[in-house]
Design a protein around this motif. Structure first.
Motif, PDB file in Angstrom:
ATOM      1  N   SER A 100       5.750 -33.922  56.614  1.00 16.64           N
ATOM      2  CA  SER A 100       4.916 -32.774  56.912  1.00 16.64           C
ATOM      3  C   SER A 100       3.531 -33.006  56.316  1.00 16.64           C
ATOM      4  CB  SER A 100       5.529 -31.499  56.323  1.00 16.64           C
ATOM      5  OG  SER A 100       4.745 -30.365  56.621  1.00 16.64           O
ATOM      6  N   ILE A 101       2.539 -32.387  56.939  1.00 10.20           N
ATOM      7  CA  ILE A 101       1.174 -32.432  56.427  1.00 10.20           C
ATOM      8  C   ILE A 101       0.660 -31.004  56.309  1.00 10.20           C
ATOM      9  CG2 ILE A 101      -1.170 -33.286  56.757  1.00 10.20           C
ATOM     10  CD1 ILE A 101      -0.011 -35.527  58.482  1.00 10.20           C
ATOM     11  N   SER A 102       0.166 -30.638  55.148  1.00  8.69           N
ATOM     12  CA  SER A 102      -0.409 -29.298  55.005  1.00  8.69           C
ATOM     13  C   SER A 102      -1.906 -29.381  55.286  1.00  8.69           C
ATOM     14  CB  SER A 102      -0.085 -28.704  53.644  1.00  8.69           C
ATOM     15  OG  SER A 102      -0.601 -29.504  52.603  1.00  8.69           O
TER      16      SER A 102
ATOM     17  N   GLN B 147      -5.657 -36.027  53.429  1.00  8.87           N
ATOM     18  CA  GLN B 147      -4.542 -35.282  53.998  1.00  8.87           C
ATOM     19  C   GLN B 147      -3.507 -35.052  52.894  1.00  8.87           C
ATOM     20  OE1 GLN B 147      -3.019 -36.327  57.837  1.00  8.87           O
ATOM     21  NE2 GLN B 147      -4.940 -37.301  58.505  1.00  8.87           N
TER      22      GLN B 147
ATOM     23  N   VAL C  98      -6.914 -35.802  61.933  1.00  6.96           N
ATOM     24  CA  VAL C  98      -7.943 -34.789  61.723  1.00  6.96           C
ATOM     25  C   VAL C  98      -9.264 -35.354  62.233  1.00  6.96           C
ATOM     26  CG1 VAL C  98      -8.390 -35.566  59.340  1.00  6.96           C
ATOM     27  CG2 VAL C  98      -9.034 -33.237  60.039  1.00  6.96           C
TER      28      VAL C  98
ATOM     29  N   LYS D 297      -6.434 -40.834  61.033  1.00  2.11           N
ATOM     30  CA  LYS D 297      -5.024 -40.785  61.413  1.00  2.11           C
ATOM     31  C   LYS D 297      -4.151 -41.234  60.255  1.00  2.11           C
ATOM     32  CE  LYS D 297      -1.664 -42.561  64.737  1.00  2.11           C
ATOM     33  NZ  LYS D 297      -1.105 -41.225  65.022  1.00  2.11           N
TER      34      LYS D 297
ATOM     35  N   ASP E 212      -4.552 -23.794  60.931  1.00  3.79           N
ATOM     36  CA  ASP E 212      -5.866 -23.875  61.572  1.00  3.79           C
ATOM     37  C   ASP E 212      -6.906 -22.938  60.955  1.00  3.79           C
ATOM     38  OD1 ASP E 212      -4.488 -24.639  64.823  1.00  3.79           O
ATOM     39  OD2 ASP E 212      -5.377 -25.975  63.334  1.00  3.79           O
TER      40      ASP E 212
ATOM     41  N   ARG F 118      -2.770 -26.017  57.853  1.00  2.55           N
ATOM     42  CA  ARG F 118      -1.809 -26.254  58.915  1.00  2.55           C
ATOM     43  C   ARG F 118      -1.851 -25.113  59.939  1.00  2.55           C
ATOM     44  NH1 ARG F 118       2.003 -29.793  60.037  1.00  2.55           N
ATOM     45  NH2 ARG F 118       3.718 -29.135  61.377  1.00  2.55           N
TER      46      ARG F 118
ATOM     47  N   ASN G  29      -0.904 -36.511  63.749  1.00  2.00           N
ATOM     48  CA  ASN G  29      -1.234 -36.634  62.316  1.00  2.00           C
ATOM     49  C   ASN G  29      -2.704 -37.016  62.122  1.00  2.00           C
ATOM     50  OD1 ASN G  29       1.442 -36.072  61.631  1.00  2.00           O
ATOM     51  ND2 ASN G  29       2.014 -38.233  61.606  1.00  2.00           N
TER      52      ASN G  29
ATOM     53  N   ARG H 296      -7.651 -30.462  64.074  1.00  4.10           N
ATOM     54  CA  ARG H 296      -6.512 -31.322  63.780  1.00  4.10           C
ATOM     55  C   ARG H 296      -5.557 -31.345  64.963  1.00  4.10           C
ATOM     56  NH1 ARG H 296      -3.607 -28.961  58.652  1.00  4.10           N
ATOM     57  NH2 ARG H 296      -1.813 -30.217  59.332  1.00  4.10           N
ATOM     58  N   ASP H 297      -4.856 -32.479  65.067  1.00  6.57           N
ATOM     59  CA  ASP H 297      -3.808 -32.641  66.059  1.00  6.57           C
ATOM     60  C   ASP H 297      -2.545 -32.987  65.281  1.00  6.57           C
ATOM     61  OD1 ASP H 297      -1.983 -33.564  67.977  1.00  6.57           O
ATOM     62  OD2 ASP H 297      -3.557 -34.363  69.255  1.00  6.57           O
ATOM     63  N   ASN H 298      -1.679 -32.022  65.092  1.00  2.01           N
ATOM     64  CA  ASN H 298      -0.502 -32.235  64.260  1.00  2.01           C
ATOM     65  C   ASN H 298       0.466 -33.247  64.869  1.00  2.01           C
ATOM     66  OD1 ASN H 298      -1.313 -30.375  62.264  1.00  2.01           O
ATOM     67  ND2 ASN H 298      -0.535 -28.667  63.486  1.00  2.01           N
TER      68      ASN H 298
END
Length: 120
Positions: free
Chosen positions: A30-32, A97, A78, A23, A55, A53, A76, A71-73
């Protein structure tokens, strides 16, 4: 600014399963890409699996069909579901990340590593 916290490692018998989580926290815009890597003593860190991002996933040949990255955006986070574990999967597992934070650039952030040991 950004910290990654891993959990879920441990000792398991061959054929068993483990689920790793990672986490991200801090100032995150933002996370790519997210991914998992592993390293054993004396060897270079190697890619295990990545997820974009959108999937799109990518796996090392050695784990295809046994490991699943997700992942659960909203959180945050993976995950790495590891099934049918083998002794050769023994390693320290690191998450990465790629995060957009206050630097206004996407940068790589790494977790502290979690030990996975598979006994035969």
């Amino acid at each position: 600014q950004v910290q990654l916290a891993e959990s879920g490692g441990g000792l398991v018998q061959a054929g068993g399963s483990l689920r790793l989580s990672c986490k991200a926290s801090g100032t995150i815009f933002s996370i790519s890409a997210m991914g998992w890597y592993r390293q054993t003593p004396g060897k270079q860190r190697e890619l295990v699996a990545t997820v974009s991002r959108g999937d799109i996933t990518n796996y090392a040949d050695s784990v295809k069909g046994r490991f699943t990255i997700s992942r659960d955006n909203a959180k945050n986070t993976v995950y790495l579901q590891m099934n049918s574990l083998k002794p050769e999967d023994t390693a320290v597992y690191y998450c990465k990340q790629v995060v957009l934070s206050t630097t206004q650039r996407f940068l790589d952030y790494w977790g502290q590593g979690t030990q996975v040991t598979v006994s035969s």
